[in-house]
Design a protein around this motif. Structure first.
Motif, PDB file in Angstrom:
ATOM      1  N   ARG A  72       0.831  -1.204   0.000  1.00  0.00           N
ATOM      2  CA  ARG A  72       0.000   0.000   0.000  1.00  0.00           C
ATOM      3  C   ARG A  72       0.869   1.260   0.000  1.00  0.00           C
ATOM      4  O   ARG A  72       1.998   1.242   0.488  1.00  0.00           O
ATOM      5  CB  ARG A  72      -0.924  -0.001   1.202  1.00  0.00           C
ATOM      6  N   VAL A  73       0.315   2.341  -0.528  1.00  0.00           N
ATOM      7  CA  VAL A  73       1.075   3.582  -0.641  1.00  0.00           C
ATOM      8  C   VAL A  73       0.330   4.723   0.046  1.00  0.00           C
ATOM      9  O   VAL A  73      -0.899   4.706   0.161  1.00  0.00           O
ATOM     10  CB  VAL A  73       1.323   3.945  -2.120  1.00  0.00           C
ATOM     11  N   PRO A  74       1.066   5.740   0.541  1.00  0.00           N
ATOM     12  CA  PRO A  74       0.422   6.914   1.148  1.00  0.00           C
ATOM     13  C   PRO A  74      -0.029   7.892   0.068  1.00  0.00           C
ATOM     14  O   PRO A  74       0.292   7.731  -1.115  1.00  0.00           O
ATOM     15  CB  PRO A  74       1.540   7.507   2.004  1.00  0.00           C
ATOM     16  N   VAL A  75      -0.734   8.918   0.492  1.00  0.00           N
ATOM     17  CA  VAL A  75      -1.383   9.840  -0.443  1.00  0.00           C
ATOM     18  C   VAL A  75      -0.977  11.277  -0.172  1.00  0.00           C
ATOM     19  O   VAL A  75      -0.979  11.730   0.981  1.00  0.00           O
ATOM     20  CB  VAL A  75      -2.917   9.719  -0.343  1.00  0.00           C
ATOM     21  N   ILE A  76      -0.661  11.988  -1.237  1.00  0.00           N
ATOM     22  CA  ILE A  76      -0.535  13.443  -1.218  1.00  0.00           C
ATOM     23  C   ILE A  76      -1.771  13.991  -1.916  1.00  0.00           C
ATOM     24  O   ILE A  76      -2.060  13.633  -3.055  1.00  0.00           O
ATOM     25  CB  ILE A  76       0.747  13.911  -1.923  1.00  0.00           C
ATOM     26  N   MET A  77      -2.518  14.849  -1.237  1.00  0.00           N
ATOM     27  CA  MET A  77      -3.813  15.292  -1.744  1.00  0.00           C
ATOM     28  C   MET A  77      -3.876  16.813  -1.826  1.00  0.00           C
ATOM     29  O   MET A  77      -3.462  17.512  -0.895  1.00  0.00           O
ATOM     30  CB  MET A  77      -4.936  14.783  -0.837  1.00  0.00           C
ATOM     31  N   ASP A  78      -4.398  17.309  -2.944  1.00  0.00           N
ATOM     32  CA  ASP A  78      -4.674  18.736  -3.127  1.00  0.00           C
ATOM     33  C   ASP A  78      -6.143  18.861  -3.509  1.00  0.00           C
ATOM     34  O   ASP A  78      -6.551  18.476  -4.607  1.00  0.00           O
ATOM     35  CB  ASP A  78      -3.775  19.314  -4.217  1.00  0.00           C
ATOM     36  N   ALA A  79      -6.952  19.382  -2.597  1.00  0.00           N
ATOM     37  CA  ALA A  79      -8.386  19.584  -2.828  1.00  0.00           C
ATOM     38  C   ALA A  79      -8.603  21.035  -3.230  1.00  0.00           C
ATOM     39  O   ALA A  79      -8.227  21.947  -2.475  1.00  0.00           O
ATOM     40  CB  ALA A  79      -9.190  19.244  -1.578  1.00  0.00           C
ATOM     41  N   SER A  80      -9.219  21.258  -4.396  1.00  0.00           N
ATOM     42  CA  SER A  80      -9.268  22.603  -4.965  1.00  0.00           C
ATOM     43  C   SER A  80     -10.577  22.848  -5.702  1.00  0.00           C
ATOM     44  O   SER A  80     -11.173  21.922  -6.261  1.00  0.00           O
ATOM     45  CB  SER A  80      -8.098  22.788  -5.943  1.00  0.00           C
ATOM     46  N   PRO A  81     -11.018  24.124  -5.782  1.00  0.00           N
ATOM     47  CA  PRO A  81     -12.157  24.468  -6.637  1.00  0.00           C
ATOM     48  C   PRO A  81     -11.713  24.969  -8.004  1.00  0.00           C
ATOM     49  O   PRO A  81     -12.551  25.380  -8.819  1.00  0.00           O
ATOM     50  CB  PRO A  81     -12.814  25.605  -5.849  1.00  0.00           C
ATOM     51  N   TYR A  82     -10.391  24.969  -8.275  1.00  0.00           N
ATOM     52  CA  TYR A  82      -9.844  25.698  -9.424  1.00  0.00           C
ATOM     53  C   TYR A  82      -9.379  24.819 -10.583  1.00  0.00           C
ATOM     54  O   TYR A  82      -8.703  25.313 -11.478  1.00  0.00           O
ATOM     55  CB  TYR A  82      -8.658  26.541  -8.959  1.00  0.00           C
ATOM     56  N   TYR A  83      -9.715  23.549 -10.589  1.00  0.00           N
ATOM     57  CA  TYR A  83      -9.146  22.667 -11.599  1.00  0.00           C
ATOM     58  C   TYR A  83      -9.758  22.846 -12.995  1.00  0.00           C
ATOM     59  O   TYR A  83      -9.223  22.335 -13.973  1.00  0.00           O
ATOM     60  CB  TYR A  83      -9.262  21.212 -11.153  1.00  0.00           C
ATOM     61  N   SER A  84     -10.881  23.568 -13.079  1.00  0.00           N
ATOM     62  CA  SER A  84     -11.429  23.839 -14.408  1.00  0.00           C
ATOM     63  C   SER A  84     -11.649  25.318 -14.655  1.00  0.00           C
ATOM     64  O   SER A  84     -11.670  25.761 -15.790  1.00  0.00           O
ATOM     65  CB  SER A  84     -12.748  23.090 -14.620  1.00  0.00           C
ATOM     66  N   CYS A  85     -11.798  26.120 -13.576  1.00  0.00           N
ATOM     67  CA  CYS A  85     -12.149  27.533 -13.792  1.00  0.00           C
ATOM     68  C   CYS A  85     -10.947  28.450 -13.866  1.00  0.00           C
ATOM     69  O   CYS A  85     -10.971  29.440 -14.568  1.00  0.00           O
ATOM     70  CB  CYS A  85     -13.092  28.031 -12.698  1.00  0.00           C
ATOM     71  N   ASP A 152     -11.536  10.114   4.574  1.00  0.00           N
ATOM     72  CA  ASP A 152     -12.264   8.976   5.156  1.00  0.00           C
ATOM     73  C   ASP A 152     -12.282   7.793   4.193  1.00  0.00           C
ATOM     74  O   ASP A 152     -12.075   6.638   4.607  1.00  0.00           O
ATOM     75  CB  ASP A 152     -13.702   9.389   5.488  1.00  0.00           C
ATOM     76  N   TRP A 153     -12.551   8.073   2.913  1.00  0.00           N
ATOM     77  CA  TRP A 153     -12.583   6.975   1.925  1.00  0.00           C
ATOM     78  C   TRP A 153     -11.224   6.288   1.830  1.00  0.00           C
ATOM     79  O   TRP A 153     -11.143   5.052   1.760  1.00  0.00           O
ATOM     80  CB  TRP A 153     -13.003   7.522   0.559  1.00  0.00           C
ATOM     81  N   LEU A 154     -10.167   7.065   1.855  1.00  0.00           N
ATOM     82  CA  LEU A 154      -8.815   6.495   1.790  1.00  0.00           C
ATOM     83  C   LEU A 154      -8.508   5.637   3.004  1.00  0.00           C
ATOM     84  O   LEU A 154      -7.594   4.818   2.981  1.00  0.00           O
ATOM     85  CB  LEU A 154      -7.777   7.613   1.649  1.00  0.00           C
ATOM     86  N   ASN A 155      -9.287   5.831   4.078  1.00  0.00           N
ATOM     87  CA  ASN A 155      -9.123   5.034   5.298  1.00  0.00           C
ATOM     88  C   ASN A 155     -10.254   4.034   5.508  1.00  0.00           C
ATOM     89  O   ASN A 155     -10.399   3.488   6.604  1.00  0.00           O
ATOM     90  CB  ASN A 155      -9.015   5.971   6.502  1.00  0.00           C
ATOM     91  N   GLY A 156     -11.077   3.815   4.478  1.00  0.00           N
ATOM     92  CA  GLY A 156     -12.127   2.800   4.558  1.00  0.00           C
ATOM     93  C   GLY A 156     -13.349   3.215   5.340  1.00  0.00           C
ATOM     94  O   GLY A 156     -14.157   2.359   5.725  1.00  0.00           O
ATOM     95  N   GLY A 177      -3.700   4.767   4.079  1.00  0.00           N
ATOM     96  CA  GLY A 177      -4.523   5.635   4.916  1.00  0.00           C
ATOM     97  C   GLY A 177      -3.801   6.873   5.397  1.00  0.00           C
ATOM     98  O   GLY A 177      -4.424   7.780   5.955  1.00  0.00           O
ATOM     99  N   ASN A 178      -2.476   6.926   5.195  1.00  0.00           N
ATOM    100  CA  ASN A 178      -1.705   8.114   5.580  1.00  0.00           C
ATOM    101  C   ASN A 178      -1.848   9.176   4.495  1.00  0.00           C
ATOM    102  O   ASN A 178      -1.489   8.940   3.339  1.00  0.00           O
ATOM    103  CB  ASN A 178      -0.226   7.766   5.754  1.00  0.00           C
ATOM    104  N   VAL A 179      -2.360  10.336   4.872  1.00  0.00           N
ATOM    105  CA  VAL A 179      -2.639  11.397   3.905  1.00  0.00           C
ATOM    106  C   VAL A 179      -1.929  12.674   4.318  1.00  0.00           C
ATOM    107  O   VAL A 179      -1.934  13.058   5.493  1.00  0.00           O
ATOM    108  CB  VAL A 179      -4.157  11.670   3.798  1.00  0.00           C
ATOM    109  N   GLY A 180      -1.336  13.338   3.325  1.00  0.00           N
ATOM    110  CA  GLY A 180      -0.797  14.676   3.508  1.00  0.00           C
ATOM    111  C   GLY A 180      -1.504  15.614   2.542  1.00  0.00           C
ATOM    112  O   GLY A 180      -1.547  15.350   1.347  1.00  0.00           O
ATOM    113  N   MET A 181      -2.092  16.676   3.064  1.00  0.00           N
ATOM    114  CA  MET A 181      -2.772  17.650   2.208  1.00  0.00           C
ATOM    115  C   MET A 181      -1.858  18.849   1.961  1.00  0.00           C
ATOM    116  O   MET A 181      -1.160  19.313   2.868  1.00  0.00           O
ATOM    117  CB  MET A 181      -4.083  18.121   2.839  1.00  0.00           C
ATOM    118  N   ILE A 182      -1.892  19.339   0.731  1.00  0.00           N
ATOM    119  CA  ILE A 182      -1.059  20.466   0.340  1.00  0.00           C
ATOM    120  C   ILE A 182      -1.878  21.377  -0.556  1.00  0.00           C
ATOM    121  O   ILE A 182      -2.860  20.940  -1.173  1.00  0.00           O
ATOM    122  CB  ILE A 182       0.223  19.979  -0.394  1.00  0.00           C
TER     123      ILE A 182
END
Length: 613
Positions: A72-85, A152-156, A177-182
């Motif tokens: 299994r691998v950890p996750v780097i996550m960027d949650a954004s409203p700007y990916y299309s606008c 939560d989904w990444l952690n089941g 399940g280890n997540v880092g947000m940036i």
């Protein structure tokens, strides 16, 4: 040869010796083929119906992960409203998809660099944006819930699907399940908000030029900046057709009252108030000249956190460290994620807590932020125009002119502002932390604004943060950070410092509505001729006023560069005995003398920036 080897092995076994364990890797290495990476989209149910269509909203999580990984691998996550606008990064990159809807382009370098090193990168479209259902609510439960539910989904603990509607359930069986947000700006703000929920599995966040309380993005101690969250919501929802978000947008419009009162809408979006829930480590970056996400945001967030943390403060405006200190930033991110997501014992959490740009491209490490030897020092304005630690007396007045801003106050204040100076400093004086100003003010009308500046009076070469690049110049040559694949390269234009010579530097600002003197939650009518006492904040900073310069405090009414004026501008009289500034200083200001003549060159914008990207 085989017999000799076997005899050696048997000798070791029978001697009772133990073969040494393999040394733990110092850093993750690019051992996975990026071209073969799995690219997919999962729609995660966030348990809300923000667009009122009768269905629970699902947000799109675009995923790229190594196909050859056997664990299994950890996750780097960027949650954004700007990916299309609006795009991400200095080159405004957008997501792209192939004809079947599979993600191709992942903005920024995170996927190119980290996927070959054994990470998954997950880019989440906040509700109501790009391919996600629902509506944006500008830092509220929908925005924060969009990202939290993906954690939560990444952690089941949440349900993901293979399609926006219908489809089959999908699990993240490949995730540790280890997540880092940036993320920068709005994205980093969401990282702050998710961390403030205390969600399990979020191990670290990297907020870059991020908001910590949405009140302080749109308001300031009762004063208003003149823009509101419903406008931002409509902007990010503009590329997501077919959804009716008018009801949610009206909630934002009505909740952000026209005055500067702190109400329920702002309380719901105040992450500082919930900083005690944060369990993730924090790597924070901000420009001390950011006039978009103003620096009060990093100062109050940093002070409220009780976790492992580090901070970078640049001289730029609203700029990602990838674009002003690229190699060092990528190296730090690599070590930071390796430690907090892979568990490598590389010591990145040790050493100086702060790294601060003192002059363009000249950085100094500091053991703590604010500086360990900084002491809150009360400075008093004197009737003679001086500033010092001795108490004062008398009164002074200015006439509010809502058409004038801070540059005029410094260079030619006339009757619109009052200037108080330490006089020429015999030694360096460091301002490190968040200052406050207390005024006892008597207005001549029933409405009044009060603004204050801390100014370094003296020549300097700075980053031109008021320029188009906010302190950087973007060239045409590129360098590459990671592996490339068709439609998603790892190469970015090289930037350099955009420098400017100035004769003064505004190092901190603050604004207030005197009607909120008693409470930020409810303004009160002012009676002309009555004195009111109010304390308000100045922006957080870390700045060294050099020997030979002077530190000045300027107090005026409406700072037209940023805030809206009162209904009835008038004359304001200060009781100097009950007016002061509390400034965190490392060093001792001299006895106040006459202040130097105000310099003549301006270098800050004439109006506040309102583009949260």
């Amino acid at each position: 040869m085989r017999l000799g080897v076997m005899c050696g092995v048997l000798a070791v076994l029978f001697s009772g010796a133990v073969a040494p364990a393999a040394a733990a890797p110092a850093a993750s290495e690019p051992v996975y083929d990026y071209a073969k990476a799995i690219r997919e989209t999962v729609w995660v149910d966030i348990g809300r119906d923000g667009d009122g269509d009768g269905r629970s909203d699902r947000v799109a999580a675009d995923i790229v992960r190594p196909s050859e990984a056997t664990s299994r691998v950890p996750v780097i996550m960027d949650a954004s409203p700007y990916y299309s606008c609006c795009g991400r990064g200095n080159e405004s990159e957008l997501k792209s998809y192939d004809s079947a809807g599979k993600p191709v382009k992942f903005p920024l370098f995170y996927d190119n660099y980290f996927v070959p090193r054994g990470y998954a990168v997950v880019l989440v479209d906040l509700a109501g944006t790009n391919r996600s259902a629902g509506c944006a609510d500008v830092g509220g439960a929908s925005d924060v819930g969009s990202a939290r539910k993906v954690v939560d989904w990444l952690n089941g603990r949440a349900t993901g699907y293979s399609a926006k509607t219908g489809g089959s359930a999908v699990t993240a069986s490949w995730s540790t399940g280890n997540v880092g947000m940036i993320g920068k700006s709005y994205d980093g703000t969401i990282a702050n908000g998710v961390a403030a929920t205390g969600v399990a599995g979020l191990k670290t966040i990297v907020p870059i030029s991020a908001i910590s309380s949405w009140y302080d993005y749109y308001r300031s101690d009762g004063a208003t900046f003149g823009f509101n969250p419903d406008g931002l919501a409509r902007t990010v929802e503009s590329r997501n057709g077919g959804q009716n978000c008018s009801a949610q947008n009206q909630v934002l419009a009505s909740g952000a009252t026209a005055n500067g009162d702190y109400g329920p809408l702002w309380a719901d979006r105040d992450y500082v108030a919930r900083a005690g829930n944060v369990r993730a480590s924090v790597l924070l970056s901000h420009g001390v000249n950011d006039l978009n996400v103003k620096t009060i945001h990093f100062g109050q967030w940093w002070s409220a956190l009780n976790v492992e943390k580090k901070i970078w403060l640049s001289q730029t405006g609203h700029v990602d460290p990838f674009d002003y200190r690229r190699a060092a930033w990528v190296d730090l991110l690599h070590r930071w994620f390796d430690h907090y997501l892979l568990g490598l014992d590389n010591g990145v959490q040790n050493g100086p807590a702060a790294s601060i740009e003192r002059q363009p491209d000249q950085w100094a490490d500091q053991s703590a932020y604010p500086a360990a030897n900084a002491v809150a020092t009360t400075l008093h304005p004197q009737a003679a125009g001086t500033l010092g630690t001795a108490t004062s007396s008398g009164t002074a007045s200015f006439t509010d002119n809502p058409s004038l801003g801070e540059d005029t106050w410094v260079t030619n204040p006339g009757t619109a502002a009052l200037t108080y100076s330490t006089g020429t400093l015999a030694a360096d004086l460091q301002v490190s932390g968040t200052s406050t100003v207390t005024v006892t003010a008597t207005p001549s009308t029933s409405s009044a604004r009060v603004s204050a500046l801390l100014v370094d009076l003296g020549p300097a070469t700075i980053r031109n943060f008021a320029g188009g690049g906010e302190g950087i110049t973007t060239g045409t040559a590129e360098n590459c950070w990671g592996a490339s694949a068709p439609g998603d390269d790892a190469c970015y234009r090289i930037t350099s410092a955009d420098q400017k010579k100035v004769s003064y530097t505004i190092l901190s600002r603050g604004w207030a509505d005197l009607a909120n003197y008693a409470s930020l939650t409810q303004e009160r009518a002012l009676t002309p001729g009555t004195a009111y006492t109010m304390t308000f904040r100045l922006a957080s900073t870390d700045h060294v006023v050099p020997r030979g310069h002077a530190l000045a405090l300027i107090i005026g009414g409406t700072d037209a560069s940023f805030i809206r004026g009162p209904a009835q501008p008038g004359r304001i009289t200060l009781d100097l005995a009950r007016t002061s500034a509390s400034v965190p200083l490392a060093g001792i200001p001299p006895a106040a003398t006459t202040h130097p003549a105000p310099p003549g060159a301006a270098h800050v914008p004439s109006e506040a920036r309102a583009d949260l990207r």
